[in-house]
Design an enzyme around this catalytic site. Structure first.
Site, PDB file in Angstrom:
ATOM      1  N   THR A 105      -3.475   6.299   4.358  1.00 49.65           N
ATOM      2  CA  THR A 105      -3.906   7.533   5.027  1.00 49.65           C
ATOM      3  C   THR A 105      -4.932   7.220   6.109  1.00 49.65           C
ATOM      4  O   THR A 105      -5.528   6.140   6.146  1.00 49.65           O
ATOM      5  CB  THR A 105      -4.523   8.516   4.006  1.00 49.65           C
ATOM      6  OG1 THR A 105      -5.588   7.849   3.332  1.00 49.65           O
ATOM      7  CG2 THR A 105      -3.506   8.984   2.996  1.00 49.65           C
ATOM      8  N   LYS A 141       0.879  -1.172   0.000  1.00 49.83           N
ATOM      9  CA  LYS A 141       0.000   0.000   0.000  1.00 49.83           C
ATOM     10  C   LYS A 141       0.916   1.220   0.000  1.00 49.83           C
ATOM     11  O   LYS A 141       1.548   1.534   1.031  1.00 49.83           O
ATOM     12  CB  LYS A 141      -0.886  -0.044   1.261  1.00 49.83           C
ATOM     13  CG  LYS A 141      -1.833   1.116   1.407  1.00 49.83           C
ATOM     14  CD  LYS A 141      -3.201   0.853   0.800  1.00 49.83           C
ATOM     15  CE  LYS A 141      -4.108   2.067   0.962  1.00 49.83           C
ATOM     16  NZ  LYS A 141      -5.360   1.934   0.222  1.00 49.83           N
TER      17      LYS A 141
HETATM   18  N1  ATP Z   1     -16.955  -7.720  -0.408  1.00 51.21           N
HETATM   19  C1  ATP Z   1     -17.277  -7.033   0.690  1.00 51.21           C
HETATM   20  N2  ATP Z   1     -17.901  -7.621   1.721  1.00 51.21           N
HETATM   21  C2  ATP Z   1     -18.259  -6.925   2.819  1.00 51.21           C
HETATM   22  N3  ATP Z   1     -18.018  -5.628   2.987  1.00 51.21           N
HETATM   23  C3  ATP Z   1     -17.396  -4.990   2.000  1.00 51.21           C
HETATM   24  C4  ATP Z   1     -16.978  -5.649   0.812  1.00 51.21           C
HETATM   25  N4  ATP Z   1     -16.361  -4.746   0.040  1.00 51.21           N
HETATM   26  C5  ATP Z   1     -16.408  -3.585   0.710  1.00 51.21           C
HETATM   27  N5  ATP Z   1     -17.037  -3.730   1.883  1.00 51.21           N
HETATM   28  C6  ATP Z   1     -17.341  -2.682   2.884  1.00 51.21           C
HETATM   29  O1  ATP Z   1     -16.985  -1.448   2.352  1.00 51.21           O
HETATM   30  C7  ATP Z   1     -15.956  -0.863   3.145  1.00 51.21           C
HETATM   31  C8  ATP Z   1     -14.915  -0.353   2.190  1.00 51.21           C
HETATM   32  O2  ATP Z   1     -14.282  -1.463   1.548  1.00 51.21           O
HETATM   33  P1  ATP Z   1     -12.744  -1.422   1.294  1.00 51.21           P
HETATM   34  O3  ATP Z   1     -12.029  -1.069   2.562  1.00 51.21           O
HETATM   35  O4  ATP Z   1     -12.327  -2.674   0.600  1.00 51.21           O
HETATM   36  O5  ATP Z   1     -12.728  -0.180   0.285  1.00 51.21           O
HETATM   37  P2  ATP Z   1     -11.458   0.510  -0.353  1.00 51.21           P
HETATM   38  O6  ATP Z   1     -11.836   0.851  -1.738  1.00 51.21           O
HETATM   39  O7  ATP Z   1     -10.283  -0.343  -0.130  1.00 51.21           O
HETATM   40  O8  ATP Z   1     -11.347   1.852   0.520  1.00 51.21           O
HETATM   41  P3  ATP Z   1     -10.043   2.803   0.692  1.00 51.21           P
HETATM   42  O9  ATP Z   1     -10.146   3.820  -0.403  1.00 51.21           O
HETATM   43  O10 ATP Z   1     -10.255   3.386   2.056  1.00 51.21           O
HETATM   44  O11 ATP Z   1      -8.810   1.968   0.603  1.00 51.21           O
HETATM   45  C9  ATP Z   1     -15.414  -1.938   4.073  1.00 51.21           C
HETATM   46  O12 ATP Z   1     -15.036  -1.452   5.327  1.00 51.21           O
HETATM   47  C10 ATP Z   1     -16.581  -2.859   4.179  1.00 51.21           C
HETATM   48  O13 ATP Z   1     -17.415  -2.409   5.232  1.00 51.21           O
HETATM   49 MG    MG Z   2      -8.563   0.021   0.930  1.00 49.26          MG
END
Ligand code: ATP
Ligand code: MG
Length: 280
Positions: A55, A51
Site C-alpha cells: 500500500t 508482499k
Molecule cells: N534495523 C533498522 N535500521 C535502521 N532503520 C530501521 C530499522 N528498522 C526499521 N527502521 C526504520 O523504520 C522505518 C520502518 O521500518 P520498516 O520499513 O522495516 O517497517 P515495516 O514494519 O516494514 O513497515 P510497513 O508496515 O510500512 O511495511 C524504516 O524506514 C527505517 O527508517
Molecule cells: Mg515493510
C-alpha cells in the site's frame, strides 16, 4: 557490525516464512531482509520475497520488496539469488480494504496469495512473506488477515510433508528452549544461536519495537496469532539501537523471557541492529 544479524535463524524455520509485526513501521522489511541474509548463509540459494499488499505506492515507486533487495545486496546476497514479487499494489497508505476501495479495484482473495506463494515455493528454497501493518489488518475482501494466510500455508505445508516428515523431527521449541534455560539473549552484539533459541516448529515471525509500549503490543499480537492457531517461531526486534537505554534493555530482557501466551512459551529470536544495511 555483523552483516547477518539473525544468524542461522532460517535453519529452524520452514520453506515459507511469514513476517508480521506488532504495528506498521516496526521493522518488518528490515527483518525480512535479515531473514534473506540468514537464508543465504544457510545455503538457500534461491530466495523469494512476497508482499501480498503493497500500500501507499504508485506504479514504479520502490516498495518494500525493493528495500529488501537493496538491504540484502548490501549484506552480500547476490541479486541473482533473490526474486521479489508483490501480489497487489495500492496507492493509498491505508489498510488494504479502504485503499482498494479508493483505487476502485477488488482485493485479491486469500487463495490467490496462497497459490502465488506455493508456486514460488516450487522454484525457490525459501519464500518470505511480509504482511502489511500488524497482525489483524485485513488483506482481502473477506476479512482474512495475515494470520489466516499463515494458517493456510501451514496446512499446505502439513499436507505436503505428511508422508516425508522424519519421526522425532518436530521437537517443540519450548521444550528445547526450556532445556537450554533461556528464550533469547540480552547480548546485543551477536545473533542468538540455534542452541540458545531451541528448535522451532513455527514459521511465523513477529517483529516488535524495543521502546515503550512494546510489551503490551507484543503480548496482544502473540495472543491473537496463537488463538488463531498460527505456529509462531518467535519475536524479532526490528530496530535495536547501538546504545540502548535502560528502557530498551529492560524490554529486551522481558521479551527474552515472556510469560506463556495461550499456554505457549515464545522465544526472542534476535534483533536487527538499527542502521543495519546502511540505513540512518
Ligand atoms: N534495523 C533498522 N535500521 C535502521 N532503520 C530501521 C530499522 N528498522 C526499521 N527502521 C526504520 O523504520 C522505518 C520502518 O521500518 P520498516 O520499513 O522495516 O517497517 P515495516 O514494519 O516494514 O513497515 P510497513 O508496515 O510500512 O511495511 C524504516 O524506514 C527505517 O527508517
Ligand atoms: Mg515493510
Amino acid at each position: 557490525m555483523t552483516t547477518n544479524p539473525l544468524g542461522d535463524l532460517v535453519a529452524s524455520l520452514g520453506h515459507a516464512v511469514v513476517v508480521t509485526g506488532t504495528d506498521t513501521d516496526v521493522g518488518k522489511t528490515y527483518a525480512t531482509a535479515a531473514l534473506v541474509v540468514s537464508g543465504w548463509n544457510a545455503e538457500r540459494r534461491r530466495i523469494a520475497v512476497y508482499k501480498p499488499q503493497q500500500t501507499g505506492m504508485r506504479g514504479g515507486e520502490p516498495g518494500d520488496v525493493d528495500d529488501v533487495a537493496r538491504l540484502a545486496l548490501a549484506a552480500g546476497v547476490p541479486s541473482s539469488a533473490l526474486t521479489t514479487a508483490e501480489g497487489q499494489r495500492l496507492t493509498e497508505p491505508m489498510a488494504p480494504p479502504p485503499a482498494a476501495a479508493i483505487d476502485g479495484v477488488e482485493l485479491l482473495p486469500l487463495d490467490a496469495h496462497v497459490r502465488e506463494i506455493l508456486e514460488l515455493q516450487e522454484t525457490h528454497d525459501l519464500v518470505i512473506v511480509e504482511g502489511s501493518g500488524g497482525v489483524l489488518v485485513e488483506l482481502d475482501g473477506d476479512r482474512h488477515t495475515i494470520a489466516d494466510l499463515a494458517v493456510a500455508l501451514q496446512e499446505a505445508s502439513a499436507g505436503s510433508a505428511a508422508s516425508t516428515e522424519p519421526s522425532g523431527a518436530a521437537t517443540p521449541y519450548h521444550a528445547a528452549a526450556e532445556a537450554s534455560g533461556r528464550w533469547g539473549s540480552p547480548d546485543t552484539s551477536e545473533p542468538v544461536s540455534a542452541a540458545e533459541r531451541g528448535g522451532g516448529t513455527g514459521s511465523t515471525v513477529l517483529v516488535a519495537r524495543p521502546d515503550l509500549g512494546t510489551l503490551n503490543h507484543t503480548l496482544l499480537s502473540l495472543e491473537a496469532l496463537l488463538h488463531r492457531d498460527v505456529e509462531v517461531a518467535g519475536v524479532v526486534l526490528g530496530s535495536w539501537p547501538a546504545d540502548p537505554d535502560r528502557l530498551a534493555t529492560s524490554n529486551r530482557e522481558y521479551l527474552a523471557d515472556l510469560p506463556p501466551v495461550a499456554g505457549r512459551r515464545v522465544p526472542l529470536l534476535g534483533a536487527v541492529p538499527r542502521g543495519w544495511g546502511g540505513a540512518a
